[in-house]
Design an enzyme around this catalytic site. Sequence first.
Site, PDB file in Angstrom:
ATOM      1  N   THR B   1       0.847  -1.203   0.000  1.00  0.00           N
ATOM      2  CA  THR B   1       0.000   0.000   0.000  1.00  0.00           C
ATOM      3  C   THR B   1       0.878   1.248   0.000  1.00  0.00           C
ATOM      4  O   THR B   1       1.924   1.271   0.629  1.00  0.00           O
ATOM      5  CB  THR B   1      -0.885   0.026   1.255  1.00  0.00           C
ATOM      6  OG1 THR B   1      -1.661  -1.157   1.285  1.00  0.00           O
ATOM      7  CG2 THR B   1      -1.806   1.238   1.282  1.00  0.00           C
ATOM      8  N   ASP B  32      -8.861  -1.686   3.226  1.00  0.00           N
ATOM      9  CA  ASP B  32      -9.259  -0.425   3.864  1.00  0.00           C
ATOM     10  C   ASP B  32      -9.061   0.798   2.963  1.00  0.00           C
ATOM     11  O   ASP B  32      -9.737   1.810   3.105  1.00  0.00           O
ATOM     12  CB  ASP B  32      -8.450  -0.227   5.157  1.00  0.00           C
ATOM     13  CG  ASP B  32      -6.963  -0.120   4.860  1.00  0.00           C
ATOM     14  OD1 ASP B  32      -6.360  -1.164   4.530  1.00  0.00           O
ATOM     15  OD2 ASP B  32      -6.401   1.002   4.884  1.00  0.00           O
ATOM     16  N   GLY B  53      -1.381  -1.293   6.227  1.00  0.00           N
ATOM     17  CA  GLY B  53      -1.260  -2.384   7.195  1.00  0.00           C
ATOM     18  C   GLY B  53      -2.346  -3.420   7.001  1.00  0.00           C
ATOM     19  O   GLY B  53      -2.828  -3.643   5.890  1.00  0.00           O
TER      20      GLY B  53
END
Lengths: 172, 134
Positions: B1, B32, B53
């Site tokens: 990410t 997310d 994460g």
Amino acid sequence: MKKFAIAIHGGAETIKPSEIDKKKEEEYRRGLADALKAGYDVLEKGGSALDAVEAAVNSLERNPVFNAARGASLTQRGETEFDAAIMDGNTLRVGAVGAVRYVQHPISLAKVVLQKCDHCLLVGTGAEEFALANNLPLKAPEYFVTPEKKEAWLDKQQERAVKKRQPGSMSD
Amino acid sequence: TVGAVALDMNGNLAAATSTGGLTDQLKGRVGDSPIIGGGTFANNEACAVSCTGEGEAIMRGVLAHEVYAMMKYAGNSLQAATDKAIELHADKLQGDRGILSMDNTGKVAFGFNTGFMKRGYQAADEEPFVALWE
């Protein structure tokens, strides 16, 4: 003096220093410096925060050492799928895409959603068709896959195969 | 990410996050990053945030919006709000977390529970800052 600033990240993970060699560290630092410059240059010319974060993330998406677009992790099927989102702190408009493939710059597709779509989040083929309709560049699957991520995926497959063979596992 | 947050000359904030997801994730799994308030959030009234994460924990903790809320409604500083969001619900939501945030004065905060976060920062007319472990 006009105030402006940009900050970036390329991911956080639990790893030991021994797991990263000097060459890899250098690639990370150079990639971060390139992305920072891409965003800073936009701001310095009076550009918007929205354009600056897109430029910085585009740079990281093109760089195969970061897990986004080119250099993405592989799904259970051995394919790449991307998620991205961008948000304007002034208008509170957002653009987000989920589980898209082939789109060279997922964050740029998210920005077009922010600018041209009444919805906030588009996923899968709907998002890909929106990219096509807005002439965003698409790439063949192999463009996104790096040897390193392929190897990580193969390790996972082996791990799963071993688990399956263990006594009491699902398979009869 | 990967992610970025920025403040422009007009005082506007923005946040962006892009990800290739988790190795071996199921086809169709969304993390997310595209969940507004989860991995990405921006509001000129307080801050812009981009998370990285373990996506499921970040979504369930709605961490990007928590940073904003702890600043706006509880009067926390950017760094305090970011650090609290890293620790939030740690008993129920395990996993790696990294949060990058910037307030509407251009201050930046990095929070992470992993010991390693690829990150960089540059303010107007200052030298760029890049870090991994340190």
